[in-house]
Design a protein around this motif. Sequence first.
Motif, mmCIF file in Angstrom:
data_model
loop_
_atom_site.group_PDB
_atom_site.id
_atom_site.type_symbol
_atom_site.label_atom_id
_atom_site.label_comp_id
_atom_site.label_asym_id
_atom_site.label_seq_id
_atom_site.Cartn_x
_atom_site.Cartn_y
_atom_site.Cartn_z
ATOM 1 N N GLU A 103 22.254 49.372 -30.357
ATOM 2 C CA GLU A 103 21.743 48.910 -29.061
ATOM 3 C C GLU A 103 22.681 49.324 -27.934
ATOM 4 N N VAL A 104 22.101 49.816 -26.858
ATOM 5 C CA VAL A 104 22.891 50.238 -25.707
ATOM 6 C C VAL A 104 23.247 49.028 -24.857
ATOM 7 N N THR A 105 24.285 49.158 -24.048
ATOM 8 C CA THR A 105 24.677 48.089 -23.146
ATOM 9 C C THR A 105 23.751 48.062 -21.931
ATOM 10 N N GLU A 106 23.899 47.012 -21.149
ATOM 11 C CA GLU A 106 23.069 46.898 -19.939
ATOM 12 C C GLU A 106 23.337 48.059 -18.988
ATOM 13 N N GLU A 107 24.616 48.504 -18.931
ATOM 14 C CA GLU A 107 24.962 49.631 -18.055
ATOM 15 C C GLU A 107 24.391 50.946 -18.587
ATOM 16 N N GLN A 108 24.298 51.065 -19.919
ATOM 17 C CA GLN A 108 23.804 52.301 -20.525
ATOM 18 C C GLN A 108 22.275 52.387 -20.546
ATOM 19 N N ARG A 109 21.622 51.231 -20.374
ATOM 20 C CA ARG A 109 20.164 51.170 -20.547
ATOM 21 C C ARG A 109 19.405 52.145 -19.643
ATOM 22 N N PRO A 110 19.670 52.193 -18.327
ATOM 23 C CA PRO A 110 18.904 53.130 -17.473
ATOM 24 C C PRO A 110 19.044 54.584 -17.913
ATOM 25 N N GLY A 111 20.258 54.971 -18.306
ATOM 26 C CA GLY A 111 20.461 56.351 -18.762
ATOM 27 C C GLY A 111 19.710 56.647 -20.045
ATOM 28 N N TYR A 112 19.680 55.668 -20.975
ATOM 29 C CA TYR A 112 18.946 55.820 -22.235
ATOM 30 C C TYR A 112 17.454 56.028 -21.957
ATOM 31 N N ILE A 113 16.900 55.152 -21.121
ATOM 32 C CA ILE A 113 15.466 55.233 -20.813
ATOM 33 C C ILE A 113 15.128 56.546 -20.124
ATOM 34 N N GLU A 114 15.945 56.924 -19.149
ATOM 35 C CA GLU A 114 15.650 58.137 -18.396
ATOM 36 C C GLU A 114 15.751 59.389 -19.266
ATOM 37 N N PHE A 115 16.725 59.409 -20.199
ATOM 38 C CA PHE A 115 16.887 60.584 -21.063
ATOM 39 C C PHE A 115 15.646 60.802 -21.919
ATOM 40 N N TYR A 116 15.202 59.762 -22.618
ATOM 41 C CA TYR A 116 14.041 59.930 -23.497
ATOM 42 C C TYR A 116 12.758 60.100 -22.705
ATOM 43 N N ARG A 117 12.706 59.517 -21.508
ATOM 44 C CA ARG A 117 11.530 59.736 -20.663
ATOM 45 C C ARG A 117 11.466 61.210 -20.235
ATOM 46 N N SER A 118 12.626 61.775 -19.909
ATOM 47 C CA SER A 118 12.649 63.192 -19.522
ATOM 48 C C SER A 118 12.215 64.073 -20.684
ATOM 49 N N LYS A 119 12.602 63.693 -21.912
ATOM 50 C CA LYS A 119 12.179 64.447 -23.094
ATOM 51 C C LYS A 119 10.661 64.398 -23.247
ATOM 52 N N ALA A 120 10.082 63.222 -23.022
ATOM 53 C CA ALA A 120 8.621 63.093 -23.134
ATOM 54 C C ALA A 120 7.924 63.971 -22.095
ATOM 55 N N TYR A 121 8.444 63.984 -20.866
ATOM 56 C CA TYR A 121 7.869 64.851 -19.829
ATOM 57 C C TYR A 121 7.971 66.316 -20.249
ATOM 58 N N LEU A 122 9.085 66.668 -20.846
ATOM 59 C CA LEU A 122 9.291 68.052 -21.278
ATOM 60 C C LEU A 122 8.281 68.427 -22.369
ATOM 61 N N TYR A 123 8.042 67.505 -23.310
ATOM 62 C CA TYR A 123 7.056 67.758 -24.375
ATOM 63 C C TYR A 123 5.665 67.995 -23.759
ATOM 64 N N MET A 124 5.313 67.150 -22.767
ATOM 65 C CA MET A 124 3.987 67.271 -22.141
ATOM 66 C C MET A 124 3.865 68.611 -21.410
ATOM 67 N N ALA A 125 4.920 68.963 -20.665
ATOM 68 C CA ALA A 125 4.884 70.216 -19.915
ATOM 69 C C ALA A 125 4.737 71.408 -20.852
ATOM 70 N N HIS A 126 5.491 71.394 -21.957
ATOM 71 C CA HIS A 126 5.420 72.500 -22.921
ATOM 72 C C HIS A 126 4.033 72.572 -23.558
ATOM 73 N N ALA A 127 3.493 71.404 -23.926
ATOM 74 C CA ALA A 127 2.178 71.388 -24.580
ATOM 75 C C ALA A 127 1.100 71.926 -23.655
ATOM 76 N N TYR A 128 1.078 71.452 -22.407
ATOM 77 C CA TYR A 128 0.040 71.886 -21.480
ATOM 78 C C TYR A 128 0.221 73.356 -21.086
ATOM 79 N N ALA A 129 1.464 73.813 -20.998
ATOM 80 C CA ALA A 129 1.697 75.232 -20.725
ATOM 81 C C ALA A 129 1.173 76.087 -21.867
ATOM 82 N N SER A 130 1.367 75.619 -23.102
ATOM 83 C CA SER A 130 0.895 76.346 -24.276
ATOM 84 C C SER A 130 -0.628 76.343 -24.347
ATOM 85 N N LEU A 131 -1.251 75.278 -23.804
ATOM 86 C CA LEU A 131 -2.718 75.184 -23.768
ATOM 87 C C LEU A 131 -3.301 75.863 -22.524
#
Length: 583
Positions: free
Chosen positions: A242-270
């Motif tokens: 579990e991440v600390t309260e200070e680490q939480r925003p960075g954790y969320i933003e990192f994986y959210r950015s990964k999800a955006y990247l997956y979507m961008a790659h998928a739609y570009a491929s389509l």
Amino acid sequence: MKQTIHLILYIVVVAISMVSCQQTQVSQVSNPEELRELYQQVLTVADESPDSAMLMIDSLRRGGTLPDYRCDFLCAKIFAQSSDSLRLDSAIIIGERLMALDVVEEDSAIRQDVLEVLINACRMHRDDEQTIHWSMQLIDLCRQQGEETEALRTEAEVGLVLSFLGKTDEGLAKIDNVIHQLSGKRKFNEMDASIIALRRKENMLDNEGRYDEIPLVAQEILSLLADYEQHPEEFHDCSYREVTEEQRPGYIEFYRSKAYLYMAHAYASLNEKGKAREYLRLFEQCAFANTLKGRAEIAPIWCQLGEYDKMSAAYDEFEVRLREQGDTVNVAFANILRDRAKAAQAQGRYAESLRLHEQYEILNNILNDRLLQGKAHLYAARFHAQEQQQEIERQAAKVRQSHLLNTLLAVILFGVITLSLLFYVQKRKMKQKNQILASQIQEAMTYRELYLEQRRLTAPTADSDVKPETLDDNQLFAYLSDLIEREQLYLDSDFGRQTLIDRTGLTKERIGAAFARGSDHDRMTSYVRNLRLEFAVQLLTDRPDLSITQVSAASGFTIPETFTRYFRARYGMSPTVFRRSKG
């Protein structure tokens, strides 16, 4: 600043080991919290300088601060984080040896740590069978310890590896089962394991070209993150992950950015470019997008969308970092060459595309050869590891019988050896890099000759009856370049536009336009300079009896220093280094 901190940590560890040597009874660190802190110190140093971390481990071993098996574990963990095949082999050998020890068999915590190192090293080594072998042992151990979530986390990794072995349906079923079992469990450890499993599913779908299914996977990741962001207190579980309260925003933003990247790659491929650009816009608002790794990950998508300038800008900085590190013989650099070749071809720069593609093929063959040599490396590493262990045991026995002076001398000796080794490794890397580059230059020359022969079959040449004044810019450039190259006019140091005016009767404006609009060169001087450099490469290869000054003069350069500067700018090495490296 970081290097200073690492040096201080190293000195502290050395001091601890020296004091330990003077004690009648050796005091070893055994408290879990102290062990974790000591491990973290070593691994922090390893992030910046693996060789410095290895020196710290040697000091811990000699001083008796850590037992041999824990020092070996740290060595294996550092080796397993490398992309070098020999170091990965060493990690596997050390890990296998540790798994056979009674102390590791009896201590489930260290056994779990060793299994994780083995799995990571085998995965990096692309030894899929062994990855699954050790993963299954880790799954059993986790379940014995009641750590079901950790077992499921590892099962997701097994699912991805199964797809590499051609068992895609079986692997996908395993990952889907993991996601199903973790679904609805609103605890951090389970949520984190779900995200990892969803990422592995995205990897598998991407490998299989099933791009239409990727957005659903990315949306699941975004939903989990949104729930966690809105109700963090409900996910609190006191797990070590579990991440600390200070680490939480960075954790969320990192994986959210990964999800955006997956979507961008998928739609570009389509070929849904509008949606792809929308998710790229969201990705670029995340902090990860501003990191070097983030920009490198987005570059292939810009290539898919035909945004070649953005792709090049993203790759430029990453390529500079790889070259600074002397690490251009890897998959990341090969992908850069491949995408740059695609971009050049799409923009009509066929000669550049051919050159980049040739470099990509050469590097790809080298990487494939390294992969095929993996087994041979592994056998060599086993033998080397046995010798290393015997030497370590002999040195440990001597150090325990020595006093403070011997310890200080040993520290100085290790420093000298390390510096020498670093110098040798750097020199060897540079030599290998130069040999690869020289080989690529020679291969490119061969393909250029083929290209010129093909061009002479289709374009106007100087020995034909065509009148140059009737040609358009592209045709006139082909005509003039054939005249210059066929008669080697560029070898005359006084050659210039006036020579062509005298030979063809054309105006200087007409000749300038042919080079500016009919070629990849903005002016005739850069074109002539390239011809001279290519001729110099040929002389350096075929005429070892000529000095660099003679090669410079024979190639049409009046000043040797100017020749050397242009040669280095184009080929990334001096003429002397090229001659020595062409092998």
